[in-house]
Design a protein around this motif. Structure first.
Motif, mmCIF file in Angstrom:
data_model
loop_
_atom_site.group_PDB
_atom_site.id
_atom_site.type_symbol
_atom_site.label_atom_id
_atom_site.label_comp_id
_atom_site.label_asym_id
_atom_site.label_seq_id
_atom_site.Cartn_x
_atom_site.Cartn_y
_atom_site.Cartn_z
ATOM 1 N N VAL A 234 0.847 -1.200 0.000
ATOM 2 C CA VAL A 234 0.000 0.000 0.000
ATOM 3 C C VAL A 234 0.882 1.249 0.000
ATOM 4 C CG1 VAL A 234 -1.785 1.273 1.267
ATOM 5 C CG2 VAL A 234 -1.824 -1.232 1.254
ATOM 6 N N ILE A 235 0.570 2.175 -0.910
ATOM 7 C CA ILE A 235 1.299 3.453 -0.955
ATOM 8 C C ILE A 235 0.295 4.544 -0.614
ATOM 9 C CG2 ILE A 235 2.374 5.133 -2.501
ATOM 10 C CD1 ILE A 235 3.256 2.848 -4.250
ATOM 11 N N VAL A 236 0.700 5.474 0.264
ATOM 12 C CA VAL A 236 -0.144 6.649 0.497
ATOM 13 C C VAL A 236 0.481 7.807 -0.268
ATOM 14 C CG1 VAL A 236 -1.018 8.268 2.225
ATOM 15 C CG2 VAL A 236 -0.969 5.820 2.737
ATOM 16 N N SER A 237 -0.278 8.396 -1.190
ATOM 17 C CA SER A 237 0.294 9.496 -1.965
ATOM 18 C C SER A 237 -0.505 10.777 -1.727
ATOM 19 C CB SER A 237 0.388 9.121 -3.448
ATOM 20 O OG SER A 237 -0.707 9.614 -4.152
ATOM 21 N N ALA A 238 0.090 11.920 -2.104
ATOM 22 C CA ALA A 238 -0.455 13.214 -1.688
ATOM 23 C C ALA A 238 -0.732 14.140 -2.865
ATOM 24 C CB ALA A 238 0.538 13.874 -0.729
ATOM 25 N N GLN A 239 -0.994 13.569 -4.039
ATOM 26 C CA GLN A 239 -1.160 14.411 -5.244
ATOM 27 C C GLN A 239 -2.542 15.051 -5.316
ATOM 28 O OE1 GLN A 239 0.080 13.211 -9.138
ATOM 29 N NE2 GLN A 239 1.069 11.374 -8.349
ATOM 30 N N ASP A 240 -2.619 16.122 -6.085
ATOM 31 C CA ASP A 240 -3.931 16.621 -6.486
ATOM 32 C C ASP A 240 -4.452 15.606 -7.505
ATOM 33 O OD1 ASP A 240 -6.054 17.834 -7.829
ATOM 34 O OD2 ASP A 240 -5.286 19.830 -7.388
ATOM 35 N N GLY A 241 -5.583 15.013 -7.214
ATOM 36 C CA GLY A 241 -6.106 13.955 -8.081
ATOM 37 C C GLY A 241 -6.331 14.405 -9.515
ATOM 38 N N ARG A 242 -6.477 15.713 -9.728
ATOM 39 C CA ARG A 242 -6.754 16.216 -11.079
ATOM 40 C C ARG A 242 -5.570 16.010 -12.010
ATOM 41 N NH1 ARG A 242 -9.098 21.919 -9.063
ATOM 42 N NH2 ARG A 242 -7.403 21.573 -7.577
ATOM 43 N N SER A 243 -4.352 15.943 -11.435
ATOM 44 C CA SER A 243 -3.183 15.768 -12.311
ATOM 45 C C SER A 243 -2.620 14.349 -12.227
ATOM 46 C CB SER A 243 -2.106 16.799 -11.951
ATOM 47 O OG SER A 243 -1.902 16.788 -10.575
#
Ligand SMILES: C[S@@+](CC[C@H](N)C(=O)[O-])C[C@H]1O[C@@H](n2cnc3c(N)ncnc32)[C@H](O)[C@@H]1O
Length: 390
Positions: A234-243
């Motif tokens: 499992v990876i937790v990522s912090a991106q803006d989902g739009r990009s």
């Protein structure tokens, strides 16, 4: 032995006692509107105490502007279903809770307790639903009884997660299989991510959440429910989902977009009229954000893979209209009909809206909508599955 009376607008369970001797004997009582809510207590071993806790719930104040807006919009969009849905949304004491078991812990004891208290399993072995999720178990009760939430205990995984049972439907629609790469684009606090891990063991589960506070909450949820062997996938990522779709184009087998939306249950209970106004302004901006998130998800999924778009609002402008807008400029994406696959097998538990405005011949083509109703208070929940053509 139990006695049930009907009073006010909801069922009122006056008392409920198992016939078994202590320590499993337990009293439950749920009052409607006024008075304390009495909650079942579990001891260290997970067995119920023969004592109960009384909790005086703070009455929530209703936001009149939001209710007026809902009345205008939903009486048109839902017709006869709206007055009964409205009654449920306005009576939090009638709300039911699902108990999703954690397959990574020993759940036998909890299962026995749930069954002895009148809970039953939500997902029957329906052929169309059973194959992709034999390990997902959720218990529900016909009355609004609340199973206690489990406190965090260092080094121990939690045995169950409380949720609105309709939240499982977008996860079922994903049809996750072992070894798939899965993206949960808007993930916090992590209820659906957990449900994904109960259905199958993905090769990779990327849980994305840009809000730092909510991402923290998501990480804690994952840590409290998943064993180390799975946490490593499992990876937790912090991106803006739009990009996201641009940065990881064509990478995932399945993508869930559980989009930020005007959460009908909580928005009705805004703290002040100022907050109510603020939320109504925010509501107008949501379809644009949701459209961008869904487009991004369709870029992140591989050809032949599937995206599930879901919200917890009844609003057609955040549901069907978003799906329609994205399909109009995305010729390689096909909507899939969830009516036969999900709505018909689960019609005993959920009320699905029969149609959406303006979609005459194929009312379910763009998605299905769970509308809360008395006795089946699950939802609101909209879900749509879109497959990217090979
Ligand atoms: C409905 S909640 C998700 C609930 C979650 N899937 C669950 O089952 O527990 C929507 C989430 O989207 C996040 N969000 C808001 N804007 C976003 C964006 N631009 N990209 C990705 N996520 C976003 C919010 O912070 C919120 O946590």
């Amino acid at each position: 032995m139990f006695t049930i009376q009907q009073s006010c607008s909801a069922w009122r369970i006056i008392c409920f006692k198992t016939t078994k001797p202590t320590p499993t004997a337990v009293w439950w009582s749920v009052k409607c509107h006024t008075g304390p809510e009495v909650v079942l207590q579990l001891n260290e071993q997970g067995a119920p105490h023969n004592q109960v806790t009384k909790r005086h719930r703070k009455e929530r104040s209703l936001c009149q502007q939001v209710l007026e807006r809902f009345d205008q919009q939903y009486s048109q969009e839902l017709g006869d279903l709206w007055p009964s849905a409205r009654a449920v949304l306005l009576d939090p004491h009638s709300w039911q809770y699902g108990v999703m078991l954690n397959r990574f812990t020993t759940v036998t004891g909890i299962t026995q307790i749930l069954q002895s208290q009148g809970f039953s399993t939500l997902l029957p072995q329906t052929p169309s639903l059973s194959s992709p999720r034999p390990t997902l178990q959720c218990y529900i009760h016909p009355y609004p009884l609340r199973f206690p939430s489990q406190a965090h205990r260092p080094g121990q995984l939690k045995q169950y997660y409380l949720l609105n049972a309709a939240s499982l439907l977008p996860v079922l629609a994903l049809q996750i299989r072992d070894g798939e790469k899965v993206l949960d684009l808007c993930s916090a606090p992590g209820g659906k991510a957990l449900a994904i891990t109960q259905c199958a063991t993905p090769a990779l589960l990327c849980c994305n959440e840009p809000d730092p506070h909510r991402r923290d909450w998501l990480s804690k949820t994952l840590e409290s429910f998943l064993p180390q062997s799975l946490i490593s996938r499992v990876i937790v990522s912090a991106q803006d989902g739009r990009s996201f779709g641009q940065s990881e184009a064509g990478t995932y087998d399945k993508v869930l977009v559980d989009a930020p939306c005007s959460n009908d249950r909580s928005w009705l209970y805004s703290c002040s009229s100022q907050q109510g106004e603020q939320r109504l302004k925010e509501r107008a901006r949501l379809p644009a954000l949701q459209t961008q998130l869904l487009r991004s998800a369709l870029s992140a999924v591989r050809p032949g893979g599937a995206v599930v778009y879901s919200t917890c609002t009844l609003s057609s402008s955040e549901n069907c209209a978003v799906v329609e807008t994205v399909l109009n400029d995305c010729p390689e994406a096909d909507p899939e009909d969830l009516w036969e696959e999900i709505a018909i097998p689960l019609a005993k538990y959920f009320t699905f809206s029969p149609a959406h405005p303006g979609h005459g011949q194929t009312p379910h083509k763009l998605g299905i909508l769970v509308v809360p109703q008395p006795g089946k208070t699950w939802g609101p929940m909209f879900l749509s599955r879109i497959r990217r053509r090979k």
